[in-house]
Write an enzyme that holds these catalytic residues in place. Structure first.
Site, short mmCIF file in Angstrom:
data_model
loop_
_atom_site.label_atom_id
_atom_site.label_comp_id
_atom_site.label_asym_id
_atom_site.label_seq_id
_atom_site.Cartn_x
_atom_site.Cartn_y
_atom_site.Cartn_z
N GLU A 1 0.82 -1.22 0.00
CA GLU A 1 0.00 0.00 0.00
C GLU A 1 0.85 1.26 0.00
O GLU A 1 0.52 2.24 -0.68
CB GLU A 1 -0.91 -0.02 1.24
CG GLU A 1 -1.84 1.18 1.36
CD GLU A 1 -2.85 1.21 0.22
OE1 GLU A 1 -3.28 2.32 -0.13
OE2 GLU A 1 -3.18 0.15 -0.34
N ASP A 2 1.96 1.27 0.74
CA ASP A 2 2.68 2.52 0.99
C ASP A 2 4.09 2.57 0.39
O ASP A 2 4.79 3.56 0.60
CB ASP A 2 2.78 2.76 2.51
CG ASP A 2 1.41 2.96 3.13
OD1 ASP A 2 0.55 3.56 2.47
OD2 ASP A 2 1.20 2.51 4.27
#
Length: 746
Positions: free
Chosen positions: A129-130
């Site tokens: 996600e990051d």
């Protein structure tokens, strides 16, 4: 001091020179109870036992090896280093390195003694996600099982970037499906949310804090309860409560602190007295007490509409025995020594909750008037009660606790039945809320339902087909209405009919998400079939206008041109007015509409709220409703919905049709209103009336002379108007004209 560490995997690690801290200390849990023995992960920022330093690489590995000696140490090291490298210089709102978060989540998983795949998933859960990492990268480095788990957790994490309802619903849908395949996805996500809640106060934006807290209260805390992780649930509720109701939180925690200072150790004194009473009866038990959870007190105040001073059972105690027999013996001793409060005894040992929770609950009157709650359970029950499914997860032995997660199947059924974001969220919240009752079939099978559940909810809980065929119910042997709320211990017999079907009005009293989803799914299917029947009739009329024989080959070609899957979809699209006659003819025989006049556009901008998507409707000719009128729909079998003004005289005379609550859509315009206008019989009056219509930008659809009575002529005029206000202005303008004797809307 940090020194680089190399292992045989080729990844660099990090190690701090300080010695490891002992994290397995006993102390108060999030609700104030001294949980013995307790798991050290449950620390909030208000807890004195929270660590000041991040869990180190070798500490994490040692913790896993302590309960799983066969764990792959190299793989754990590689995962730790991978998350540190990928998150790099990223920072959290607190200013800490971002990788401290996944490391702490992994620490929470080790407290629960979960397998190495779960620990690695916790370490990697934010990398996709990051960071620039992909699921393929995770699969290549850590295997397909970890990749699948990380993907499941990532799906719910993505809700932060989507619009409110769409965001929450679509990702909740994906998450529930992933969770049904492997419950470890939920365990990691709950730990992720718990750690985020502990650091929520670092986020500066108060609206974002409240949104996260509300999501936690509505979704994550109930999910934690449903898998029996009460420790997580209580801490999430406490931290969310602090953000959502800061004044109430401050008041209640302040009053609890005041009570503690005034009591002078009264909780310990009562606990000691309970322990002595049990010891005299030969029962060895551990006893400890606490004040009630602040959020629990606040909810009780809200439900009972009472003040803090009126809450009598502020204190609660736990009795932990060695075996099940001693729990019942202890209950008998306590009821002999102190008076118990009638109606407050619950036996969750003989009838456990759906999440596996087992305990005896009773309330006693201590002293003259003080009520205290007592929970009695064995040591093993206590461990499982606090951490639920996670407390006895044993993948290596294949012991998956599926028996305790039957509610997951209901959630998946809800996912399949829900049509839009609001429905999915509504049904899911209904399915995971906490307050439950117990009801039995005549053969003794036990079902747990939310408070307020009815026989219809019970029928759908037993089986979807039984709910669909329900026509009546017996509760404890007596015939009762289907809308009757059930009580604890009721024996419910469902009476079914072979031709019965779910009724739309059931939605007015059912409370379970499963029942609501099933009823709506059936109603939609029925209405779709009715719309398709209407479409079939219209299709036959359209075909008659085409100077060629239409066979299966022409229909198949039309479906391809219109990008529809099958003939049923075509009939539904025609019945729902999604396709015009012209479009259908052109799809069946290209070029067949070349000499046809263009279709009128009147009424195409009308939209109605309250109809099932795709359901056809028409505006009633008897009352000619226009946007701004209060409206209601009449639905007859095999026909579309007929929209009437609420004060239509035809409704007052009674009609044989189902009523549907409706309202105008936001873009509704171009409806037809009917006016009766009485003109003086002299030259130019008709032209004057037409001028009024023109000056008010109203298009005349139809004009009819209905009565000739010298010196007056009466006309009925159908006008295309924007809304009720537009029609009212036209009537007022007519009344102001010298050519008009009377003007009224019909």
């Amino acid at each position: 001091m940090i020194e680089s560490v190399l292992d045989n995997t080729g990844f660099g690690g990090f190690r701090t020179a300080e010695p490891a801290n002992d994290r397995d200390d006993a102390g108060p849990d999030s609700s104030g109870i001294c949980a013995q023995p307790r798991l050290s992960s449950c620390r909030s920022r208000n807890n004195p036992h929270i660590r000041d330093t991040m869990l180190r690489q070798y500490e994490l590995v040692e913790r896993v090896k302590s309960y799983d000696p066969d764990a792959d140490e190299a793989l754990l090291n590689r995962a730790y280093v991978y998350t540190v490298q990928k998150h790099g210089a990223q920072k959290r709102a607190s200013g800490d390195p971002y990788f401290s978060h996944p490391v702490e989540v992994a620490g929470l998983m080790t407290d629960l003694k979960l397998d190495q795949e779960t620990i690695i998933t916790a370490l990697l859960h934010d990398t996709v996600e990051d960071t620039l990492a992909t699921i393929d990268d995770i699969r290549a480095n850590f295997g397909p099982e970890v990749a699948r788990l990380v993907d499941g957790v990532t799906k719910l994490s993505k809700i932060e970037q989507m619009p409110e309802n769409e965001r929450a619903a679509e990702n909740l849908r994906k998450f529930l499906l992933a969770m049904s395949e492997d419950l470890r996805v939920l365990l990691v996500k709950l730990a992720d949310r718990l750690h985020n809640m502990r650091t929520l106060h670092f986020i500066r934006n108060p609206e974002k804090r409240r949104r996260i807290a509300r999501e936690t209260m509505d979704i994550y805390a109930p999910l934690a309860e449903r898998v029996g992780m009460y420790e997580y649930m209580r801490e999430m509720q406490l931290l969310a409560f602090e953000q959502l109701e800061p004044e109430a939180y401050a008041t209640i925690t302040g009053r609890l602190a005041q009570i503690r200072s005034q009591e002078g150790g009264q909780v310990d004194a009562i606990a000691l007295e309970i322990k002595h009473a049990l010891a005299e009866a030969g029962i060895q038990a551990e006893v400890w007490g606490r004040e009630k959870h602040p959020y629990s007190i606040w909810r009780k105040m809200a439900e009972r509409h009472v003040s803090f001073e009126q809450i009598t059972d502020i204190m609660a105690f736990r009795v932990v025995t060695e075996n099940v027999e001693d729990t019942y013996r202890a209950l008998g001793v306590l009821h002999q020594v102190w008076q118990f409060v009638p109606g407050r005894f619950k036996d969750y040992i003989s009838t456990p909750k759906t999440n596996g929770y087992r305990s005896l609950h009773t309330s006693l009157i201590y002293g003259k008037s003080m009520r205290v709650e007592v929970q009695i359970r064995t040591r093993e029950m206590h461990r499982r009660n606090e951490f639920g499914l996670a407390a006895h997860w044993a993948y290596k032995q294949g012991d998956r606790p599926d028996g305790q997660v039957g509610w997951l199947r209901d959630l998946i059924e809800i996912v399949d039945a829900s049509q839009d974001a609001e429905e999915l969220l509504e049904h899911t919240k209904l399915a995971i809320y906490q307050d439950r009752i117990f009801a039995f079939t005549p053969k003794g099978a036990l079902f747990q339902l939310p408070k307020g559940a009815t026989p219809v909810d019970f029928a759908f809980a037993v089986h979807t087909d039984l709910g669909a065929q329900a026509v009546g119910a017996k509760i404890n042997g007596r015939h009762m209405p289907l809308r009757t709320p059930l009580n604890n211990g009721d024996v419910v017999e469902i009476i079914k009919g072979a031709t019965a079907e779910p009724q739309l009005n059931w939605l007015g009293f059912v409370v379970t998400g499963k029942a609501r989803a099933a009823i709506r799914r059936f109603v939609r299917a029925k209405e779709r079939a009715e719309v398709a029947t209407i479409g079939r009739k219209l299709f036959d009329e359209i075909v008659e206008q085409i100077p060629a024989k239409i066979g299966k080959k022409a229909i198949a070609a039309a479906l391809e041109r219109l990008e529809l899957d099958d003939e049923d979809d075509l009939m539904h699209a025609i019945g729902a007015a999604k396709l015009s006659d012209r479009e259908v003819m052109e799809a069946l025989v290209p070029g067949s509409t070349a000499d046809m006049p263009e279709e009128p556009t009147q009424g195409k901008a009308i939209s109605i709220k309250g109809l099932t998507p795709g359901m056809g409707f028409s505006l009633a000719n008897c009352c000619h409703p226009v946007p701004g009128d209060r409206i209601v729909g009449l639905r007859r079998k095999g026909e579309g919905v007929e929209v009437h003004a609420i004060d239509c005289l035809q409704l007052a005379n009674g009609v044989d049709a189902d009523w549907v609550d409706l309202s105008w859509g936001e873009r509704s315009q171009g409806a037809v209103g009917r006016i009766r206008s009485v003109l003086y019989n002299r030259t130019g009056t008709l032209a004057e009336m037409a001028g009024v219509f023109a000056r008010n930008h109203a298009n005349v659809i139809n004009l009819e002379l209905v009565e000739r009575d010298d010196p007056f002529h009466t006309y009925e005029v159908d006008l295309e108007v924007q809304d009720l206000a537009h029609l009212t202005r036209i009537v007022s303008a007519l009344r102001a004209s010298d050519s008009v004797a009377e003007a009224d809307r019909i």
